[in-house]
Motif scaffolding. Sequence first.
Motif, PDB file in Angstrom:
ATOM      1  N   SER A 163       0.728  -1.297   0.059  1.00 46.20           N
ATOM      2  CA  SER A 163      -0.014  -0.182   0.181  1.00 46.20           C
ATOM      3  C   SER A 163       0.971   1.187   0.024  1.00 46.20           C
TER       4      SER A 163
ATOM      5  N   GLU B 267      -7.148  -5.169  -2.804  1.00 51.16           N
ATOM      6  CA  GLU B 267      -7.496  -3.852  -3.775  1.00 51.16           C
ATOM      7  C   GLU B 267      -8.522  -2.957  -3.485  1.00 51.16           C
ATOM      8  N   LYS B 268      -9.841  -3.653  -3.221  1.00 44.56           N
ATOM      9  CA  LYS B 268     -10.957  -2.711  -2.744  1.00 44.56           C
ATOM     10  C   LYS B 268     -10.728  -2.175  -1.424  1.00 44.56           C
TER      11      LYS B 268
ATOM     12  N   ARG C  45      -8.670   0.725  -1.995  1.00 45.23           N
ATOM     13  CA  ARG C  45      -9.218   1.885  -2.742  1.00 45.23           C
ATOM     14  C   ARG C  45     -10.346   2.608  -1.901  1.00 45.23           C
ATOM     15  N   GLU C  46     -10.972   2.004  -0.945  1.00 45.54           N
ATOM     16  CA  GLU C  46     -12.026   2.497  -0.090  1.00 45.54           C
ATOM     17  C   GLU C  46     -11.574   3.088   1.194  1.00 45.54           C
TER      18      GLU C  46
END
Length: 135
Positions: free
Chosen positions: A89, A120-121, A124-125
């Motif tokens: 990250s 990934e989710k 991203r969030e």
Amino acid sequence: EYRGLVKHTGGCHCGAVRFEVWASADLHVFNCNCSICTKKQNRHFIVPASRFKLLKGADNLTTYTFNTHCAQHTFCKTCGVQSFYTPRSNPDGYGIAPHCLDDGTVQTIITEDINGKEWEKAVREHKTIRDMSKP
């Protein structure tokens, strides 16, 4: 010296690897459930590379990567402890294991679960994780 931060020192179990890191005395630690973090119980806080200094043991570190090979899981060749690593990250920073810090500089630890099984989710969030390695 960094304003509002404290200098933490730490290292691996055998002492071959030692480092210092400037961070808050109140740590925000991630508890990730991805495959490797679960197996290693890798709880960590993230700092910019500019606030981390390896004091000794560069020649005693080895690195494990897998999948995307972005995360650099560094650990001591002698005792096997991962006291820090380069997280996927935040490839421009370090993930520091708070349990590898020397006593006396941490006031509190707040732990946040992160769903690394859906990495990934989750990243991203998450509103701040990618900025944690920015000076």
